[in-house]
Design a protein around this motif. Structure first.
Motif: not given
Length: 181
Positions: A9-14, A18-21
């Motif tokens: 979640e920390t990585f996602m905050n930075d 959203f992420g697209i594979v």
């Protein structure tokens, strides 16, 4: 991301909301206080996941990790207006909105089946539909499939052999042909 690497979640905050594979496979998993693992969802090329998928339950932690080597493009929700004019992003967002709820309901439908055979049959039907073909290749290992449908792997393999013997499916390693649809 390397195989086995967690997307925290920390990585996602930075990185973004959203992420697209764009390559590989990711798992959304939970692990309870007894160490029981469940695969809640999985994402392959073209699928979108969001930071809110990391919601943490009272006695369960949810996390996303790379099952295989993968590439993910991240963006923030606020940036969506900048991306929405791009044809590719619009297609991804439309897919996410149309399929996100449908996929979760399909998973609930699998888990709600009363017998192991019914769980396996509905799971295989869903995978065939997702691949848009029959026969199709399972994207996950049988261990991961068992975790996804919340049954014991060895019991699942025995039931798959019984389904083969009953002429319902043909299995050749991870290639499955459904004969009952």
């Amino acid at each position: 991301f390397s195989a086995g690497e967690a997307i925290t979640e920390t990585f996602m905050n930075d990185a973004g909301d959203f992420g697209i594979v764009t390559e590989g496979m990711l798992f959304l998993e939970s692990m309870d206080e007894n160490g029981v693992r469940r695969i809640l969802d999985y994402y392959t090329e073209g699928d979108i996941f969001r930071k809110s998928d990391f919601a943490v339950g009272r006695n369960t932690d949810h996390y996303i990790y790379a099952k295989t080597r993968c590439k993910v493009s991240f963006f923030y929700e606020g940036d969506m207006t900048d991306f929405i004019n791009r044809k590719e992003m619009a297609a991804h967002l439309k897919s996410y909105l149309e399929t996100g709820l449908k996929r979760r309901l399909s998973h609930i439908h699998i888990l709600a089946q009363r017998t192991m055979r019914q769980k396996i049959a509905v799971f295989l039907e869903n995978e065939s539909l997702r691949a848009n073909r029959n026969p199709f290749e399972l994207k996950m290992s049988f261990t991961d499939c068992a975790d996804y449908i919340a049954i014991d792997r060895s019991a699942m393999m025995r039931e798959i052999k019984n389904m083969e013997k009953d002429g319902l499916i043909i299995k050749n390693k991870k290639r499955i042909t459904l004969r009952y649809i």
